[in-house]
Design an enzyme around this catalytic site. Structure first.
Site, mmCIF file in Angstrom:
data_model
loop_
_atom_site.group_PDB
_atom_site.id
_atom_site.type_symbol
_atom_site.label_atom_id
_atom_site.label_comp_id
_atom_site.label_asym_id
_atom_site.label_seq_id
_atom_site.Cartn_x
_atom_site.Cartn_y
_atom_site.Cartn_z
ATOM 1 N N TYR A 51 -25.371 -20.492 -28.736
ATOM 2 C CA TYR A 51 -24.065 -20.162 -28.177
ATOM 3 C C TYR A 51 -23.524 -18.701 -28.870
ATOM 4 C CZ TYR A 51 -18.986 -20.837 -27.361
ATOM 5 O OH TYR A 51 -17.505 -20.321 -26.928
ATOM 6 N N LYS A 87 -22.720 -15.385 -26.692
ATOM 7 C CA LYS A 87 -21.549 -14.659 -26.933
ATOM 8 C C LYS A 87 -21.644 -13.348 -27.588
ATOM 9 C CE LYS A 87 -18.910 -18.081 -25.091
ATOM 10 N NZ LYS A 87 -18.288 -17.703 -23.811
HETATM 11 P P1 NAP Z 1 -14.054 -26.207 -20.788
HETATM 12 O O1 NAP Z 1 -12.611 -26.662 -20.979
HETATM 13 O O2 NAP Z 1 -15.113 -26.994 -20.914
HETATM 14 O O3 NAP Z 1 -14.093 -25.574 -19.422
HETATM 15 C C1 NAP Z 1 -15.381 -24.886 -19.067
HETATM 16 C C2 NAP Z 1 -15.174 -24.299 -17.665
HETATM 17 O O4 NAP Z 1 -16.323 -23.622 -17.168
HETATM 18 C C3 NAP Z 1 -14.830 -25.434 -16.503
HETATM 19 O O5 NAP Z 1 -14.115 -24.908 -15.413
HETATM 20 C C4 NAP Z 1 -16.325 -25.647 -15.705
HETATM 21 O O6 NAP Z 1 -16.429 -26.194 -14.552
HETATM 22 C C5 NAP Z 1 -16.872 -24.310 -15.862
HETATM 23 N N1 NAP Z 1 -18.261 -24.180 -15.952
HETATM 24 C C6 NAP Z 1 -19.213 -24.598 -16.863
HETATM 25 N N2 NAP Z 1 -20.477 -24.471 -16.582
HETATM 26 C C7 NAP Z 1 -20.393 -23.708 -15.230
HETATM 27 C C8 NAP Z 1 -21.461 -23.536 -14.331
HETATM 28 N N3 NAP Z 1 -22.636 -23.403 -14.398
HETATM 29 N N4 NAP Z 1 -21.140 -22.844 -13.158
HETATM 30 C C9 NAP Z 1 -19.705 -22.651 -12.989
HETATM 31 N N5 NAP Z 1 -18.723 -23.132 -13.753
HETATM 32 C C10 NAP Z 1 -19.068 -23.698 -14.847
HETATM 33 O O7 NAP Z 1 -13.956 -24.828 -21.679
HETATM 34 P P2 NAP Z 1 -12.817 -23.755 -22.239
HETATM 35 O O8 NAP Z 1 -12.819 -24.310 -23.956
HETATM 36 O O9 NAP Z 1 -11.744 -23.606 -21.622
HETATM 37 O O10 NAP Z 1 -13.611 -22.624 -22.528
HETATM 38 C C11 NAP Z 1 -13.695 -21.387 -21.724
HETATM 39 C C12 NAP Z 1 -14.410 -20.137 -22.169
HETATM 40 O O11 NAP Z 1 -14.008 -19.592 -23.569
HETATM 41 C C13 NAP Z 1 -16.003 -20.496 -22.522
HETATM 42 O O12 NAP Z 1 -16.691 -19.345 -22.084
HETATM 43 C C14 NAP Z 1 -16.073 -20.533 -24.097
HETATM 44 O O13 NAP Z 1 -17.349 -20.561 -24.669
HETATM 45 C C15 NAP Z 1 -14.894 -19.683 -24.221
HETATM 46 N N6 NAP Z 1 -14.230 -20.034 -25.574
HETATM 47 C C16 NAP Z 1 -13.728 -21.086 -25.860
HETATM 48 C C17 NAP Z 1 -13.288 -21.382 -27.131
HETATM 49 C C18 NAP Z 1 -12.460 -22.667 -27.519
HETATM 50 O O14 NAP Z 1 -12.154 -23.072 -28.641
HETATM 51 N N7 NAP Z 1 -12.244 -23.554 -26.532
HETATM 52 C C19 NAP Z 1 -13.426 -20.734 -28.334
HETATM 53 C C20 NAP Z 1 -13.931 -19.536 -28.043
HETATM 54 C C21 NAP Z 1 -14.493 -19.185 -26.775
HETATM 55 P P3 NAP Z 1 -16.298 -27.952 -14.327
HETATM 56 O O15 NAP Z 1 -14.915 -28.315 -14.604
HETATM 57 O O16 NAP Z 1 -16.808 -27.897 -12.712
HETATM 58 O O17 NAP Z 1 -17.531 -28.245 -15.074
#
Ligand code: NAP
Length: 246
Positions: free
Chosen positions: A154, A158
Site C-alpha cells: 500500500y 501511495k
Molecule cells: P472504502 O470505504 O473501502 O471504499 C473504497 C472504494 O473504492 C469503494 O467505493 C470501492 O467500490 C472502490 N473500489 C475498490 N476497488 C475498486 C476497483 N478495483 N475498481 C473500482 N472501484 C474500486 O475506502 P476509503 O477508506 O473510503 O478509501 C478511499 C481512498 O482513500 C483509498 O484510495 C484509500 O487508500 C485512501 N485512504 C484512506 C484512508 C482511511 O483512513 N480510510 C487513509 C488514507 C488514504 P466497491 O464498494 O464497489 O467495492
C-alpha cells in the site's frame, strides 16, 4: 463553487469517495461514480445525490483494467460531453508484514491504487488537454509519505501516486490543468473499521487532534482543490491527518 462542472469520482460509492461525490454535488457539479462491485452502495449514493437535487450516474468498472476504464470514460463523455474534474480515489488494502506478503496481494494493491490512477488519467488526458482546463485529484495516503509497517504494498502504491501526480502536474500545467494529491491519515470508513480496536486506539493516541478524521473533512479539501479558488496550486501533496505527520 463547482456549478456546471462535470466530475468523475472513482470509488465514489463508499467512504471518502462517497463523501467527495456528495460534496461536489452540493456545490453544483454533476457526478459520475465508479465503483468496483457493490451496486447497492453505489445506488444509495446516487439516490442521495438526486434527493439533494443533484445529477449523478454510477458505473461498475474495475479501475485495474485498462480496457474497462477506457470504455467507461467513453461512456461518461457521451453522457456529460465533458469532464472537468477527475478524482482518483478507488483503493484497497491487503496488509501484512513483508515476511508473509503474498505476491498477489502486492500486485492487487499496486494495480488498484496506482495503475488504476494511471488508467483513468491516461484515458482523460487528451480530452482535458484539448479542453485546456481541468482538475485531477489523486488520493494518496500518509503511508505513502512516511511508510507503514505491514503496508509495504500500500505504501509503495501511495508513494507511486505522489510521483505520478507531480509528473502529470508538470506535463499539464501549460494547459491550465492542475494535478494534486491528498494524503489522508486515519479516516473513519469501512477501510479503517476493519482494523482491531487495539490498533485504532493506538493510532488515535498518536494523533495530536486525538480523533480519526471524517470522510466529509477530506471531501471539503477535495472540493477546494477542484474549485477555481485553487487555480494556482499544482503538484502538491496535502496531508489531512490531524497533525499525525507534521
Ligand atoms: P472504502 O470505504 O473501502 O471504499 C473504497 C472504494 O473504492 C469503494 O467505493 C470501492 O467500490 C472502490 N473500489 C475498490 N476497488 C475498486 C476497483 N478495483 N475498481 C473500482 N472501484 C474500486 O475506502 P476509503 O477508506 O473510503 O478509501 C478511499 C481512498 O482513500 C483509498 O484510495 C484509500 O487508500 C485512501 N485512504 C484512506 C484512508 C482511511 O483512513 N480510510 C487513509 C488514507 C488514504 P466497491 O464498494 O464497489 O467495492
Amino acid at each position: 463553487m463547482l456549478k456546471g462542472k462535470k466530475a468523475i469520482v472513482t470509488g465514489g460509492s463508499r467512504g471518502i469517495g462517497r463523501a467527495i461525490a456528495i460534496e461536489f454535488a452540493k456545490n453544483g457539479a454533476s457526478v459520475a461514480l465508479i465503483y468496483g462491485g457493490n451496486s447497492d452502495a453505489a445506488e444509495e449514493t446516487v439516490q442521495e445525490i438526486r434527493a439533494l437535487g443533484g445529477e449523478a450516474v454510477s458505473f461498475k468498472c474495475d479501475v485495474q483494467s485498462f480496457e474497462d476504464t477506457k470504455n467507461t470514460v467513453e461512456e461518461i463523455l457521451k453522457i456529460f460531453s465533458k469532464v472537468d474534474i477527475l478524482v482518483n480515489n478507488a483503493g484497497i488494502t491487503r496488509d501484512s508484514l513483508m515476511l508473509n506478503m503474498k505476491e498477489e496481494d502486492f500486485n492487487e494493491v499496486l494495480d488498484t491504487n496506482l495503475k488504476g490512477t494511471f488508467n483513468m488519467i491516461r484515458h482523460l488526458y487528451s480530452h482535458m488537454m484539448k479542453q485546456r482546463e481541468g482538475r485531477i485529484i489523486n488520493i494518496s495516503s500518509v503511508s505513502g509519505i512516511a511508510g507503514n509497517a505491514g503496508q509495504a504494498n500500500y505504501s509503495s502504491a501511495k508513494a507511486g501516486i505522489i510521483g505520478l501526480t507531480k509528473s502529470v502536474a508538470k506535463e499539464l500545467a501549460r494547459r491550465n490543468i492542475t494535478c494534486n494529491a491528498i494524503a489522508p491519515g486515519f479516516i473513519q470508513t469501512d477501510m479503517t473499521d476493519k482494523l482491531s480496536p487495539k490498533i485504532k486506539e493506538a493510532a488515535i493516541e498518536e494523533i495530536p487532534l486525538k480523533r480519526m478524521g471524517q470522510p466529509e473533512e477530506v471531501a471539503k479539501l477535495a472540493t477546494f482543490l477542484a474549485s477555481d479558488n485553487a487555480g494556482y496550486i499544482t503538484g502538491e501533496v496535502i496531508k489531512i491527518d490531524g497533525g499525525l505527520y507534521m
